[in-house]
Design an enzyme around this catalytic site. Structure first.
Site, mmCIF file in Angstrom:
data_model
loop_
_atom_site.group_PDB
_atom_site.id
_atom_site.type_symbol
_atom_site.label_atom_id
_atom_site.label_comp_id
_atom_site.label_asym_id
_atom_site.label_seq_id
_atom_site.Cartn_x
_atom_site.Cartn_y
_atom_site.Cartn_z
ATOM 1 N N PHE A 156 0.806 -1.225 0.000
ATOM 2 C CA PHE A 156 0.000 0.000 0.000
ATOM 3 C C PHE A 156 0.840 1.277 0.000
ATOM 4 O O PHE A 156 0.346 2.349 -0.326
ATOM 5 C CB PHE A 156 -0.929 0.020 1.229
ATOM 6 N N LYS A 180 -1.116 -7.327 -9.193
ATOM 7 C CA LYS A 180 -2.127 -7.330 -8.122
ATOM 8 C C LYS A 180 -1.747 -6.219 -7.145
ATOM 9 O O LYS A 180 -0.844 -6.351 -6.337
ATOM 10 C CB LYS A 180 -2.181 -8.680 -7.396
ATOM 11 N N CYS A 288 9.589 2.038 3.084
ATOM 12 C CA CYS A 288 10.416 0.887 3.476
ATOM 13 C C CYS A 288 11.850 1.335 3.748
ATOM 14 O O CYS A 288 12.626 0.592 4.336
ATOM 15 C CB CYS A 288 10.387 -0.173 2.401
HETATM 16 P P1 NAD Z 1 1.459 -6.594 3.222
HETATM 17 O O1 NAD Z 1 2.492 -7.656 3.327
HETATM 18 O O2 NAD Z 1 0.349 -6.583 4.207
HETATM 19 O O3 NAD Z 1 0.746 -6.646 1.771
HETATM 20 C C1 NAD Z 1 1.485 -6.613 0.588
HETATM 21 C C2 NAD Z 1 0.703 -7.323 -0.520
HETATM 22 O O4 NAD Z 1 0.535 -8.699 -0.158
HETATM 23 C C3 NAD Z 1 -0.691 -6.761 -0.766
HETATM 24 O O5 NAD Z 1 -0.930 -6.740 -2.147
HETATM 25 C C4 NAD Z 1 -1.606 -7.758 -0.069
HETATM 26 O O6 NAD Z 1 -2.859 -7.889 -0.704
HETATM 27 C C5 NAD Z 1 -0.840 -9.063 -0.154
HETATM 28 N N1 NAD Z 1 -1.041 -9.931 1.011
HETATM 29 C C6 NAD Z 1 -1.269 -9.536 2.303
HETATM 30 N N2 NAD Z 1 -1.354 -10.607 3.108
HETATM 31 C C7 NAD Z 1 -1.176 -11.692 2.326
HETATM 32 C C8 NAD Z 1 -1.142 -13.089 2.588
HETATM 33 N N3 NAD Z 1 -1.321 -13.578 3.823
HETATM 34 N N4 NAD Z 1 -0.936 -13.926 1.556
HETATM 35 C C9 NAD Z 1 -0.743 -13.448 0.306
HETATM 36 N N5 NAD Z 1 -0.767 -12.135 0.006
HETATM 37 C C10 NAD Z 1 -0.973 -11.262 0.989
HETATM 38 O O7 NAD Z 1 2.243 -5.196 3.219
HETATM 39 P P2 NAD Z 1 1.651 -3.725 3.279
HETATM 40 O O8 NAD Z 1 1.108 -3.478 4.644
HETATM 41 O O9 NAD Z 1 0.790 -3.465 2.096
HETATM 42 O O10 NAD Z 1 2.984 -2.853 3.068
HETATM 43 C C11 NAD Z 1 3.845 -2.478 4.103
HETATM 44 C C12 NAD Z 1 5.022 -3.415 4.229
HETATM 45 O O11 NAD Z 1 5.722 -3.463 2.989
HETATM 46 C C13 NAD Z 1 6.043 -2.946 5.256
HETATM 47 O O12 NAD Z 1 6.489 -4.063 5.973
HETATM 48 C C14 NAD Z 1 7.166 -2.363 4.402
HETATM 49 O O13 NAD Z 1 8.434 -2.371 5.021
HETATM 50 C C15 NAD Z 1 7.128 -3.270 3.231
HETATM 51 N N6 NAD Z 1 7.748 -2.678 2.061
HETATM 52 C C16 NAD Z 1 8.979 -3.124 1.698
HETATM 53 C C17 NAD Z 1 9.627 -2.574 0.610
HETATM 54 C C18 NAD Z 1 10.991 -3.042 0.207
HETATM 55 O O14 NAD Z 1 11.492 -2.570 -0.803
HETATM 56 N N7 NAD Z 1 11.623 -3.939 0.951
HETATM 57 C C19 NAD Z 1 9.003 -1.553 -0.130
HETATM 58 C C20 NAD Z 1 7.741 -1.116 0.279
HETATM 59 C C21 NAD Z 1 7.121 -1.696 1.374
#
Ligand code: NAD
Length: 496
Positions: A156, A180, A288
């Site tokens: 997000f 997605k 991130c």
């Molecule tokens: P999230 O892991 O909750 O969701 C990310 C994606 O995965 C979404 O599209 C969601 O629909 C899907 N998803 C969620 N739960 C799932 C599951 N159990 N099984 C399969 N798919 C699932 O992350 P978020 O809250 O959207 O984003 C924030 C996180 O992303 C933070 O931890 C941040 O550090 C990380 N992030 C990392 C980077 C990087 O480059 N390392 C960049 C941006 C964000």
């Protein structure tokens, strides 16, 4: 800048060059985090939606793959122009659904556009190599071929940018691609896909599937999906990496972070304060690469603490679409609650709350998820707050005796997304660059986000895989290498 919300709509998927109703039985509200207004309703996709998208992408692949690279990049040139022309509209969608300020949203899109520009170099970047006479009369060459259908699952916090670490490279190298987006911020990519429609890409080359976990599982499990890219939290990254591996898929998963900055006493303190403040509180700490822990050494303990507390207390928090607002809300009420409770944990475990952003009330926006900048001082080097990703506008201050101690502290972290150092000493900087245990390193830089022609790195629990997004790694990820060894009879060549 208009701050009125768009009319509520039920979102559709983009499959085979058309906007298609989802067959999902479950739907979820998309909510403006600054106002609490419902912006749209998003389907949590049915497996049938995913199947239709994959079949369309698989059907489009053979013809797209045969399209010369020079022709494949022409739609990307158009896309670059469309993104430039519509950057304000895109940024407005980002702010409406994510909460970050309009300026931050535009900056995010600049990094997205940069990836489109780099992928336009695919006719050069995708080249292989060759050698004549590896044995007498025998030549050998390596060529790169696209994989087939590739998919990306994104978070997000950058509703516009992160998809562009993947999409331009995937299609320019000849793959077809399914995105997605996060179900919390699906409006930005819907708008961008409306622009993609105008680029002349053949149907099925790019698709958009709205949904949550069920959609992700269906993508990973589909036998015609060859490669999965993921960005999000560490537990989900780990899960997707394992599930993709079990299905024999190529996979790259970027996870969460807990980023450290070390401030040496010889740092330029006004510059360090401004840059570290931007990193810790920009995008409400939901980057991130946001700095989460500042490790101060010697006299920097006092000088940095005083200056960062002063700067952070002056930040104007509010609706990111309003002029002069410097920090927006966090994404959901649950996120606000979690961040506030972690501040409480820090306090219980011995930290001193130097600046307390809990219980923020923003006039006109009582329903928004606001947490004001928070600074925890004297945080014990081993405590829950130093290990946990907070993902909010909270900066912890930890003090160390010297650079050795500070580096040992970083070494203990489970994450390795980014580490930064502020100093005017070249030898300290070189040592830090050499030893710091993270994939993205900043020297007098607060958000060390690699440009599109470098890989977006990340180590330890911040990354699962080997090839990263962006740059040359993207070409490696989206292509298979084929090696050809050839011999042609002398008699045959003499005829000509
Ligand atoms: P999230 O892991 O909750 O969701 C990310 C994606 O995965 C979404 O599209 C969601 O629909 C899907 N998803 C969620 N739960 C799932 C599951 N159990 N099984 C399969 N798919 C699932 O992350 P978020 O809250 O959207 O984003 C924030 C996180 O992303 C933070 O931890 C941040 O550090 C990380 N992030 C990392 C980077 C990087 O480059 N390392 C960049 C941006 C964000």
């Amino acid at each position: 800048m208009s701050i009125a919300a768009p009319p509520i709509s039920r979102l559709t998927n983009y499959i085979n060059g058309q906007w298609a109703e989802s067959g999902a039985s479950e739907w979820r509200d998309v909510v403006n985090p600054a106002t609490g207004e419902v912006l749209a309703s998003v389907p949590l996709a049915a497996a049938a939606d995913v199947n239709a998208a994959v079949e369309a992408a698989a059907a489009a692949f053979p013809e797209w793959r045969r399209t010369p690279p020079e022709d494949r990049i022409q739609p990307l040139f158009k896309l670059k122009m469309l993104l430039e022309e519509h950057i304000d509209e895109i940024a407005r969608f980002i702010t409406l659904e994510n909460g970050k300020t309009f300026g931050e949203a535009k900056a995010e899109m600049r990094r997205a556009i940069e990836n489109v520009e780099v992928a336009c170099g695919i006719p050069m970047m995708m080249q292989g190599y060759n050698l004549e006479d590896v044995a007498r009369g025998i030549d050998e060459l390596m060529i790169r071929q696209p994989l087939g259908v590739a998919a990306a699952i994104v978070p997000f916090n950058f509703p516009g940018m992160i998809a562009f670490w993947y999409l331009p490279y995937a299609i320019a190298t000849g793959n077809t691609f399914i995105l997605k987006p996060s179900e919390r911020v699906p409006l930005t990519m819907r708008y961008i896909y409306q622009l993609l429609e105008k680029t002349g890409l053949p149907k099925g080359v790019v698709s958009l599937i709205n949904g949550g976990k069920a959609a992700v599982d269906a993508l990973i499990d589909h036998p015609k999906v060859r490669a999965i890219s993921f960005v999000g939290s560490t537990p989900v990254a780990r899960y997707i990496y394992a599930r993709s591996a079990e299905k024999g898929k190529r996979c790259q998963c970027q996870g969460g972070a807990k980023n450290h900055v070390i401030v040496l006493p010889d740092a330029d303190m006004p510059m360090a304060t401004q840059i570290i403040g931007d990193s810790a509180f920009g995008c409400a700490g939901q980057r991130c690469l946001a700095v989460s822990v500042a490790v101060t050494i010697g006299e920097a303990q006092r000088t940095f603490r005083d200056s960062i507390a002063d700067a952070a207390s002056k930040l104007r928090v509010g609706n990111g679409l309003e002029e002069g607002v410097q920090m927006g809300p966090v994404i959901t009420p649950q996120s606000k609650e979690r961040i506030e409770s972690l501040i409480g944990v820090g306090e219980k475990q011995g930290a001193r709350v130097l600046l307390d952003g809990r219980g923020a009330k923003i006039p006109k926006y009582e329903s928004g998820n606001f947490v004001k900048p928070t600074i925890l001082d004297d945080v014990p080097a081993t405590s829950e707050i130093t290990d946990t990703e907070i993902f909010g506008p909270v900066l912890s201050l930890v003090h160390a005796g010297d650079l050795d101690e500070a580096l040992a502290f970083l070494e203990r972290s489970a994450y390795g997304n980014q580490a930064s150092l502020f100093t005017s000493s070249g030898s300290a900087a070189r040592r830090f660059r050499y030893e710091a245990p993270a994939g993205n390193i900043g020297i007098n830089i607060g958000v060390a986000a690699p440009m599109a022609y470098f890989p977006f790195s990340g180590w330890k629990n911040s990354f699962f895989g080997d090839l990263h997004g962006q740059g040359r790694d993207a070409i490696e990820f989206y292509t298979d290498k084929k090696v050809v060894v050839e011999r042609w009879a002398k008699e045959h060549s003499r005829k000509f």
